[in-house]
Design an enzyme around this catalytic site. Structure first.
Site, short mmCIF file in Angstrom:
data_model
loop_
_atom_site.label_atom_id
_atom_site.label_comp_id
_atom_site.label_asym_id
_atom_site.label_seq_id
_atom_site.Cartn_x
_atom_site.Cartn_y
_atom_site.Cartn_z
N LYS A 12 0.90 -1.07 0.11
CA LYS A 12 0.03 -0.03 -0.05
C LYS A 12 0.87 1.26 0.02
O LYS A 12 1.83 1.10 -0.63
CB LYS A 12 -1.00 -0.19 1.38
CG LYS A 12 -1.81 -1.40 1.08
CD LYS A 12 -2.93 -1.46 2.21
CE LYS A 12 -3.51 -2.96 2.02
NZ LYS A 12 -4.69 -3.02 2.92
N GLU A 99 -9.71 -0.63 -1.80
CA GLU A 99 -9.24 0.33 -1.21
C GLU A 99 -9.44 1.77 -2.38
O GLU A 99 -9.51 2.82 -2.16
CB GLU A 99 -7.88 0.51 -0.53
CG GLU A 99 -7.72 0.10 1.11
CD GLU A 99 -6.58 -0.55 1.46
OE1 GLU A 99 -5.52 -0.21 0.50
OE2 GLU A 99 -6.58 -1.19 2.43
N GLU A 169 -11.02 -10.59 -1.63
CA GLU A 169 -10.74 -10.04 -0.39
C GLU A 169 -11.92 -9.64 0.02
O GLU A 169 -12.25 -8.03 -0.49
CB GLU A 169 -9.75 -8.73 -0.67
CG GLU A 169 -8.26 -9.48 -1.41
CD GLU A 169 -7.14 -8.47 -1.01
OE1 GLU A 169 -6.38 -8.71 -0.30
OE2 GLU A 169 -7.27 -7.39 -1.27
N GLY A 175 -7.30 -5.34 6.69
CA GLY A 175 -6.81 -4.43 7.77
C GLY A 175 -7.68 -4.34 8.98
O GLY A 175 -7.45 -3.26 9.89
N SER A 215 -6.36 -9.81 6.23
CA SER A 215 -5.91 -9.92 7.68
C SER A 215 -5.06 -11.31 7.80
O SER A 215 -5.22 -12.02 8.81
CB SER A 215 -7.03 -9.85 8.70
OG SER A 215 -7.53 -8.66 8.77
N GLY A 236 -1.45 -7.84 3.16
CA GLY A 236 -1.27 -6.25 3.43
C GLY A 236 -0.36 -6.16 4.47
O GLY A 236 1.06 -6.20 4.56
N GLY A 237 -0.96 -5.58 5.82
CA GLY A 237 -0.18 -5.19 7.01
C GLY A 237 1.33 -6.17 7.16
O GLY A 237 2.33 -5.64 7.32
P1 PGA Z 1 -4.45 -6.86 5.15
O1 PGA Z 1 -4.67 -6.38 3.60
O2 PGA Z 1 -3.68 -8.09 4.95
O3 PGA Z 1 -3.66 -5.78 6.08
O4 PGA Z 1 -5.83 -7.10 5.72
C1 PGA Z 1 -4.93 -7.20 2.51
C2 PGA Z 1 -5.08 -6.30 1.27
O5 PGA Z 1 -5.58 -5.01 1.19
O6 PGA Z 1 -4.50 -6.85 0.07
#
Ligand code: PGA
Length: 261
Positions: A12, A99, A169, A175, A215, A236-237
């Site tokens: 991101k 997003e 997703e 997130g 997540s 993501g994170g």
């Molecule tokens: P996340 O994000 O693992 O932080 O939930 C996943 C993504 O947006 O691809």
């Protein structure tokens, strides 16, 4: 399903080029002997530095862009085209992340234009789809995923669909620390596969790569890898930490080794 597992990270809007190189210098040790397909979707400004480092290392990891514009050049202030991305070493693309749909108002039609431009380039792409909590609670999860698939893939011919990987997703799991259960996510990934089969034929559904994202971390990743219709994850994170992301690669490698025994 005994396909190669895919581990994709989405940074991101995080990491400067210096931080990106720092990450990779430590992280690449984990992927050196890996049999998985590893991908990192990084900010535009990090692509060139990351691509150069990887080129030198000969390690099996692809660097991707998180967004792009469908025209190649022209009066589109602030946009970045695929030829520009290719020229700095981009190998793959992400399209339709929630997003971008939600925070930047990216429409189904725009996503379709991006998909059509991407499949006609040398790069492959990962298309993100997923329902909101509201859609899920009103039992419209599958309906909304099908709607996104149909729109994004409109006029994408069968001859080019092999370039597309789909990431499921659920918006409510991104997130938030909440994951869809492996069973629930597998059910939706199977549904996605079936939709693609209906659109393109059963042989396409078989080789289609379908990822789960939302997540995922080093502790829960195995339960997703073990599912029949999920052949990778989009993280993501947790992809921001080289130790945790590296641990995910190890978990996937161990599982692939067990499967081939
Ligand atoms: P996340 O994000 O693992 O932080 O939930 C996943 C993504 O947006 O691809």
């Amino acid at each position: 399903m005994k396909k190669k597992l895919i581990i994709a990270g989405n940074w991101k809007m995080n990491k400067t080029p210096k931080e990106a190189v720092n990450f990779l210098e430590k992280f690449l040790i984990n992927v050196e002997a890996s049999k998985c397909k590893t991908v990192l979707f990084v900010p535009f400004v990090d692509i060139e530095a990351c691509a150069r480092l990887i080129e030198k290392s000969n390690i099996n990891i692809k660097i991707g862009a998180q967004n792009f514009y469908w025209e190649d050049s022209g009066a589109y202030t602030g946009e970045i085209s695929i030829p520009m991305l290719e020229s700095i070493g981009t190998q793959t693309l992400l399209v339709g992340h929630s997003e971008r749909r939600i925070n930047f108002g990216e429409t189904e039609q725009e996503i379709n234009k991006k998909v059509k431009r991407a499949i006609n380039s040398n790069l492959d792409l990962t298309l993100c789809v997923g329902e909101t909590l509201e859609q899920r609670d009103s039992d419209k999860g599958q309906e909304s995923v099908l709607f996104q698939l149909k729109n994004a893939l409109e006029n994408v011919p069968k001859s080019l669909i092999h370039k597309v990987c789909i990431a499921y997703e659920p918006v409510w799991a991104i997130g938030t620390g909440k994951t869809a259960t492996p069973y629930e996510s597998n059910k939706m990934c199977r549904f996605i596969r079936m939709c693609i089969e209906k659109m393109y034929g059963s042989e396409v559904g078989l080789y289609l790569d379908v990822l789960y994202g939302g997540s995922v971390n080093e502790k829960n990743c195995k339960s997703f890898f073990e599912m029949s219709d999920i052949n990778g994850i989009l993280v993501g994170g947790t992809s921001l930490r080289e130790d945790c992301f590296g641990e995910i690669v190890k978990v996937a490698d161990n599982l692939m080794a067990e499967r081939s025994e």
